[in-house]
Write an enzyme that holds these catalytic residues in place. Structure first.
Site, short mmCIF file in Angstrom:
data_model
loop_
_atom_site.label_atom_id
_atom_site.label_comp_id
_atom_site.label_asym_id
_atom_site.label_seq_id
_atom_site.Cartn_x
_atom_site.Cartn_y
_atom_site.Cartn_z
N ASN A 274 -63.90 -18.99 25.99
CA ASN A 274 -64.68 -19.06 27.22
C ASN A 274 -65.81 -18.03 27.15
O ASN A 274 -65.67 -16.95 26.58
CB ASN A 274 -63.82 -18.90 28.47
CG ASN A 274 -62.95 -17.66 28.51
OD1 ASN A 274 -62.40 -17.23 27.51
ND2 ASN A 274 -62.80 -17.09 29.69
N VAL A 275 -66.95 -18.42 27.70
CA VAL A 275 -68.14 -17.56 27.72
C VAL A 275 -68.68 -17.56 29.14
O VAL A 275 -69.19 -18.57 29.61
CB VAL A 275 -69.22 -18.08 26.74
CG1 VAL A 275 -70.45 -17.17 26.78
CG2 VAL A 275 -68.67 -18.19 25.32
N GLU A 276 -68.50 -16.43 29.83
CA GLU A 276 -68.94 -16.33 31.22
C GLU A 276 -70.39 -15.89 31.32
O GLU A 276 -70.99 -15.46 30.33
CB GLU A 276 -68.02 -15.36 31.98
CG GLU A 276 -66.61 -15.89 32.08
CD GLU A 276 -65.65 -14.95 32.81
OE1 GLU A 276 -64.53 -15.38 33.08
OE2 GLU A 276 -66.02 -13.78 33.08
N ASN A 277 -70.92 -15.98 32.52
CA ASN A 277 -72.31 -15.63 32.78
C ASN A 277 -72.39 -15.01 34.17
O ASN A 277 -71.62 -15.39 35.06
CB ASN A 277 -73.17 -16.90 32.71
CG ASN A 277 -74.64 -16.60 32.71
OD1 ASN A 277 -75.22 -16.32 33.76
ND2 ASN A 277 -75.26 -16.66 31.55
N CYS B 216 -74.46 -15.58 36.37
CA CYS B 216 -74.61 -16.76 37.23
C CYS B 216 -73.38 -17.60 36.96
O CYS B 216 -73.35 -18.40 36.02
CB CYS B 216 -75.90 -17.52 36.89
SG CYS B 216 -76.14 -18.96 37.91
N TYR B 217 -72.33 -17.39 37.74
CA TYR B 217 -70.99 -17.89 37.43
C TYR B 217 -70.95 -19.35 36.99
O TYR B 217 -70.22 -19.71 36.07
CB TYR B 217 -70.07 -17.73 38.63
CG TYR B 217 -69.69 -16.30 38.94
CD1 TYR B 217 -70.01 -15.24 38.09
CD2 TYR B 217 -69.01 -16.00 40.11
CE1 TYR B 217 -69.66 -13.94 38.39
CE2 TYR B 217 -68.65 -14.71 40.42
CZ TYR B 217 -68.97 -13.68 39.56
OH TYR B 217 -68.62 -12.40 39.87
N CYS C 272 -66.00 -23.14 29.43
CA CYS C 272 -64.60 -22.95 29.06
C CYS C 272 -64.40 -23.04 27.54
O CYS C 272 -65.22 -23.63 26.83
CB CYS C 272 -63.74 -24.01 29.72
SG CYS C 272 -63.75 -23.96 31.53
N GLU D 171 -62.22 -24.80 25.85
CA GLU D 171 -62.01 -26.17 25.38
C GLU D 171 -63.33 -26.89 25.14
O GLU D 171 -63.53 -27.56 24.13
CB GLU D 171 -61.17 -26.96 26.40
CG GLU D 171 -59.79 -26.39 26.65
CD GLU D 171 -59.72 -25.37 27.78
OE1 GLU D 171 -58.64 -25.24 28.38
OE2 GLU D 171 -60.74 -24.72 28.09
N CYS E 63 -58.78 -26.91 32.71
CA CYS E 63 -59.27 -27.24 34.05
C CYS E 63 -59.64 -28.73 34.10
O CYS E 63 -59.70 -29.41 33.07
CB CYS E 63 -60.47 -26.37 34.41
SG CYS E 63 -62.01 -26.80 33.56
#
EC number: 3.5.4.5
Length: 148
Positions: free
Chosen positions: A58-61, A63-64, A69, A71, A103
């Site tokens: 997973n790679v978050e930002n 800016c949610y 994800c 997968e 998810c």
């Protein structure tokens, strides 16, 4: 490019070293997760019909909504390398009490590539259960529905 795990074989649950490699690659991918906001690392490893493994985290930002994800990262890497037929995916997190599950958005993206492949859902201690994708997304909508 992907790492070769097993030659083309009939669909069915993975065995022995091939399964251990898929699980290990998902765990390694989890360790690369970029999740400063949720602090919820997830890794995935995707086995193609040709026996290659593509992993993702997973790679978050900040800016949610722009985060992605594990997968979907693994699927996008495989697709970008020309693979569209999949046998299995392993998903790993740090959850101890329950098995990690994809998810809804990931389930739909996975569904784009068929319903008859296995998803290995793990706990932090390495135990796992296996579900067919069709069990994770019953009564699903896919490419063939656009042809009706």
């Amino acid at each position: 490019s992907g790492q070769r795990a097993a030659p083309s074989a009939p669909l069915g649950q993975l065995q022995g070293d091939h399964l251990q490699l898929l699980l290990r690659r998902s765990h390694e991918a989890k360790n690369s997760a970029y999740c400063p906001y949720s602090r919820f690392p997830v890794g995935a490893a995707l086995l193609t019909a040709g026996g290659e493994i593509f992993s993702g985290c997973n790679v978050e930002n900040a800016c949610y909504s722009l985060g992605v994800c594990a997968e979907r990262t693994a699927i996008q890497k495989a697709i970008s390398e020309g693979h569209t037929s999949f046998r299995a995916m392993a998903v790993t997190s740090d959850i101890g009490d329950d098995f990690i599950v994809p998810c809804g958005a990931c389930r739909q993206v996975m569904r784009e590539f068929g319903t008859d492949w296995d998803v290995y859902l793990t706990k932090a201690d390495g135990t796992y259960i296996v579900k067919r994708l069709e069990e994770l997304l019953p009564l699903s909508f896919g490419p063939e529905d656009l042809k009706k």
